[in-house]
Structure formats: C-alpha cells, structure tokens
Design a protein around this motif. Sequence first.
Motif, short mmCIF file in Angstrom:
data_model
loop_
_atom_site.label_atom_id
_atom_site.label_comp_id
_atom_site.label_asym_id
_atom_site.label_seq_id
_atom_site.Cartn_x
_atom_site.Cartn_y
_atom_site.Cartn_z
N ILE A 168 -15.47 14.22 0.67
CA ILE A 168 -14.10 13.98 1.13
C ILE A 168 -13.19 15.15 0.74
CG2 ILE A 168 -14.35 11.48 1.09
CD1 ILE A 168 -12.79 11.43 -1.54
N THR A 169 -12.08 15.25 1.47
CA THR A 169 -11.09 16.28 1.18
C THR A 169 -10.01 15.75 0.27
OG1 THR A 169 -11.50 17.10 3.43
CG2 THR A 169 -9.59 18.00 2.27
N VAL A 170 -9.58 14.52 0.54
CA VAL A 170 -8.56 13.87 -0.29
C VAL A 170 -9.03 12.44 -0.57
CG1 VAL A 170 -6.16 13.09 -0.47
CG2 VAL A 170 -6.70 15.19 0.79
N GLY A 171 -8.96 12.05 -1.84
CA GLY A 171 -9.30 10.68 -2.22
C GLY A 171 -8.09 9.99 -2.81
N ILE A 172 -7.79 8.81 -2.29
CA ILE A 172 -6.63 8.05 -2.77
C ILE A 172 -7.12 6.72 -3.31
CG2 ILE A 172 -4.46 6.92 -2.12
CD1 ILE A 172 -4.21 9.03 0.13
N CYS A 173 -6.89 6.48 -4.59
CA CYS A 173 -7.21 5.17 -5.17
C CYS A 173 -5.99 4.28 -4.99
CB CYS A 173 -7.57 5.31 -6.64
SG CYS A 173 -8.03 3.73 -7.40
N GLY A 174 -6.06 3.41 -3.99
CA GLY A 174 -4.90 2.58 -3.70
C GLY A 174 -5.23 1.44 -2.76
N ASP A 175 -4.29 0.54 -2.63
CA ASP A 175 -4.39 -0.59 -1.73
C ASP A 175 -4.24 -0.11 -0.29
OD1 ASP A 175 -3.96 -3.69 -1.29
OD2 ASP A 175 -2.31 -2.70 -0.24
N ALA A 176 -5.10 -0.59 0.60
CA ALA A 176 -5.09 -0.10 1.98
C ALA A 176 -3.75 -0.35 2.67
CB ALA A 176 -6.23 -0.76 2.77
N LYS A 177 -3.19 -1.51 2.47
CA LYS A 177 -1.91 -1.85 3.10
C LYS A 177 -0.78 -0.97 2.55
CE LYS A 177 1.26 -5.82 3.60
NZ LYS A 177 1.37 -7.29 3.40
N ALA A 178 -0.68 -0.90 1.23
CA ALA A 178 0.39 -0.11 0.63
C ALA A 178 0.25 1.37 0.96
CB ALA A 178 0.39 -0.32 -0.89
N ALA A 179 -0.98 1.86 0.99
CA ALA A 179 -1.21 3.27 1.31
C ALA A 179 -0.82 3.57 2.75
CB ALA A 179 -2.66 3.64 1.05
N ALA A 180 -1.15 2.65 3.66
CA ALA A 180 -0.77 2.84 5.07
C ALA A 180 0.74 2.91 5.22
CB ALA A 180 -1.35 1.72 5.93
N VAL A 181 1.45 2.06 4.50
CA VAL A 181 2.92 2.08 4.53
C VAL A 181 3.44 3.42 3.99
CG1 VAL A 181 5.01 1.06 3.53
CG2 VAL A 181 3.18 -0.42 4.37
N ALA A 182 2.88 3.85 2.86
CA ALA A 182 3.34 5.09 2.25
C ALA A 182 3.10 6.29 3.15
CB ALA A 182 2.64 5.28 0.90
#
Length: 598
Positions: free
Chosen positions: A322-336
């Motif tokens: 991967i190029t970028v990895g985000i440890c987060g909630d799918a819903k909250a990350a989509a909003v952000a």
Amino acid sequence: MQTDNREPVSGVQKMTPSEAFVETLVANGVREIFGIMGSAFMDAMDIFAPAGIRLIPVVHEQGAGHMADGYARVSGRHGVVIGQNGPGISNCVTAIAAAYWAHSPVVIVTPEAGTMGIGLGGFQEGNQLPMFQEFTKYQGHVTNPTRMAEFTGRCFDRALSEMGPTQLNIPRDYFYGEIKAEIPRPQHLDRGPGGDKTLDEAADLLATAKFPVIISGGGVVMADGMEECKALAERLGAPVVNSYLHNDSFPASHPLWCGPLGYQGSKAAMKLISQADVVLALGTRLGPFGTLPQHGMDYWPKNAKIIQIDADHKMLGLVKKITVGICGDAKAAAVALTKRLQDRSLACDATKDERAGKIKAEKEAWEKELDEWTHERDSFSLDMIEEQKGEPGNYLHPRQVLRELEKAMPENAMVSTDIGNINSVANSYLRFERPRSFFAPMSWGNCGYALPTIIGAKVAAPDRPAIAYAGDGAWGMSMSEIMTCVRHDIPVTAVVFHNRQWGAEKKNQVDFYNRRFVAGELDNQSFAGIARAMGAEGIVVDKLEDVGPALKKAIDMQMNEGKTTVVEIMCTRELGDPFRRDALSKPVRFLDKYKDYV
C-alpha cells in the motif's frame, strides 16, 4: 426491589456467581442466547427467563454458533452461544472460526469441568481454551467465582472493540457460592477516522487521481457507513466495487455500483478496477481470495497506488503493498476524506462524465453477458447437460435459476449462502440495497453455514425476509436445524440446489484427475419431502418459469403465515469455474500400479 428486569442491579451487592453472570448479560443487552441446555450452566440458565433472556435450543451446537454469528451481523450487537462442557463446546469450533473471519462480535460461553476434577480425565472434560485460541480475539477464563462479572463484562467489551469472537471459560463449580460483586457497565469505543497525517496524504493522493476506484468492504457495513461511502464516491465520480462476499456494502441501484470482486464476481467491477491509478480500499483487509484472477482476467492493477483504511492496524499492507495506510473507522474516515476533498479541485473532476459513461457501458455489457450465459460451456458441463436429457424429470441450468431468483428477490431480503459451486456462482447475481443483508462463511469456507446463520439473522430482524442458499452436499450438514425453525417459530426460506454432487471439489476432479470421481456423487432423497416430515413446507421446482413464483410463495408464507419452507430446485450437474486454478497441480505417478492415474 427491581422493577425492571432488563435493568441490571447497581452498586456492590451480595449475589451468587450465576446471578453476577446473568446480570452482566443483562447489562450488555443480551436478549437471546443460542445453544443446547446442559447441567454445566443450569444454575445460571434457571434465571435466564426472569432476566428477560431467551435460550433458543438448537439441534446441533455448530448451528448455535452460526446463529449467533448471523444474529450479530444483522443487529450489530453481540451474538451469544453456550453449550455443555466438553463435546457441546467442541461442536462450536467451526462456527466460531467462521465468525472470526466475518469479524462478528460473538461471545461463546464455555462452561468447563469443575476445578476439583480438572486433569483427572473425568466425564466430558477437555482443555477448552486451546480449542478456540486461533479463532478468538480474547479468551477470558474465570479464575475465581468473585471475578465472574469482571471476566464476563470484559469478554463482551472485547468482542465489540476487537471486532470478533471472544470466549468466556467458566469452571462449572464457579457458578455456585456467595460473592459480593458490582456489575460492570459496557465500555464502547468511540472510533475515529485515523490520523490527520495519513488522512491528508490520502486526500492529496485522491486529488491527483485520474481514475480512482473505491473498494467498499465489510468495514463499511460494520460501521454503518454506506451513506458516507456514497458521498465520497459521488465526490470523486469513482466506480465502487464490493469486496469479496460483501455485496451488501454499496447499494446495487446506485449508478456508481459495479458489483463484487473475487471468485465469480462482476466482470464490470474487474475491468474497471484494472484501469485504476488510485484504489481506495475502504474497510477491507484486501484478503487474498478476493483479489485473485477470475473469468480469465488478472485484473488487480499492478501500478495503482493503494490507500487502505482498516480499523485493525495489523491488516494495513498485510496482503497488498500500500501507499497510504489509515487505521480508522470506515465511516469516520470516509467523512474525513470527503471534507478534505469537498472544495478542492481534483484531477478527476474533468473526466467525471466520461468515466460515468465507461461505468455504465461496462455494467450493461456484464448484464447482457449474464442474460445470455444460460449454461456453462465447458466440455464436462455440456456432456452432463446432454446426459441428463435422457434421465426422467426436468433439470434446470443453475445460472438461469440464479437469475430468476434474483428477479424475484424482495428488496429488503437477507440472504446467506453456503460454500459450494452453485452458491459461489450466485455471487454474480446477489445484489442488495441495504447493509447487513448478505452473509457467507468468508475465508473459512465451511459447509453447513447458510441455514443456521439465516435463522440467527431472522431472530435479530424478524420483519425482514430471510433466505438461505445451499447445495445438496452442504445442506445435509445443517438441514436438521429446520426443526429449530419449526419448534421455535422462526420462519425462514431455504433454497436447495439439488444437483446430486459435491460440485466444488468435483470440479477439481474434472480439471486435474481426468473425471475420476471419488466420493463426489450424492444419491439424495427428496429434500422437500424431508422438510415436510420435519413440519415445514416443501416445494419442488423443475420448471424455470416456476422458480420466481416458488420463491415469492415461500416468502409470503414466511412473512404472513410464519411458515418455514424448503424450495428444492432440480439442477443439472454442470459446474462453474473452480475456486482457484492454482490450488492443485497435475498428478504425477512413479509407481507402476498407479501409472494410469495421471
């Protein structure tokens, strides 16, 4: 005195460990438990009813584990399974493994042999913690009766926070005695979108993308983030593909929906993701089975930059670079991400209409192909079709059956599929409008999954139509749970594809072993007849025009008359593609006696 049995006691109080256990269940909102009664937990079971808890007895404990899984996946709440120590508990291992790969918050309560007998090889004694260590996120072993509420509460908290099954192991003598305890209140994590640094990096990458594609995974469903995924996709004009066996993670009626990746998935989805320069994997671990070549296409984009978002940091970059990895909630990350992109000028803005045209064209081409793909075209399937013309009775082509079932499917239906050849082909035909609608055994791939899982789903959502798909081989492993439906008024509909074979493995014998069939043939009785003998309804379908009406009739009986129905569909012995062509090698024999077996 308590006036509300659904409200747990507060403060430190004198109680028995059984009361501490049951009160902690109440604190966690437990209303149903699946299992088979046993002396090991009978003291606690005796007070389930006044606590507002129903124990739903099953036919086999594996079924109870799958029911808890289905219940959890539909409701988002804990599914709970319990059984007698020893064999009752060991029967649950397969179901807990399936729940593990579905990330289901299932709590398995495993009463154990008494502490004064452990190690003596007594009746129904077994070391139960190692049985589940590979398939649980946390194992709580009650080390003293005074810690009953503590360990019980922790198992419930960890099941939700870790997104998977937990085990509560209780020596059977620890249900008894007198303790002072305080019932712990549930702790629910407030998940965030991930770190600002990685979110900014992902937004910058998406801003430069010319052909972004979103994979909507199970994390979107678990986070109730479908609307947020839609908003992000619409901002980008990005095609959205479902991760493998998560067909309910994006609405099929949406113009940006393209269907599932992976085995027997959508060619439109595969062709579109192959063009991606940036892939946003939202709430998916990018499991290996969901990105394998299919339909003769090695479609995974080799040079695309990958943004992966997962609530479990251990999944980031595990399978795909991967190029970028985000440890987060799918819903909250989509909003952000949507907020970060809202007012920016994006490289893909200029091509939105052009890409929309591509998406529409690929989807139309795939639907046309499905309409025309009336039967399998390999030489074995053609031979089987021809051979069955000389047999008594009518046999239907599985693909035509699946298309008719798709047309007749209620919009708010919940569908579970078993493992097997026809069930896998169904991946091309199962489309959903709302989340928490599709359940499959995921990477564990066990037979006997579909019926008990949809029973648990129906308990959680009695107002929704519940439908299980199973082949005749897998059906034999779970069909006795029809008695659970009848005994306890849990109406569901089962569609059984009767093709008289273990199709998935038999396909390997066609491709690798020169059609030498060992243990692949099934001589079945009438499944509709067996269903009627168990007190359910049974319908046999051997004409294509009857497939849709039979499903609609069964659903009507389920929803309006409380009837469980088995729809038995007589199918040809044709076979779809194998699970993976790299799973076996051509046989080599060195001993003279086996020289012809190549």
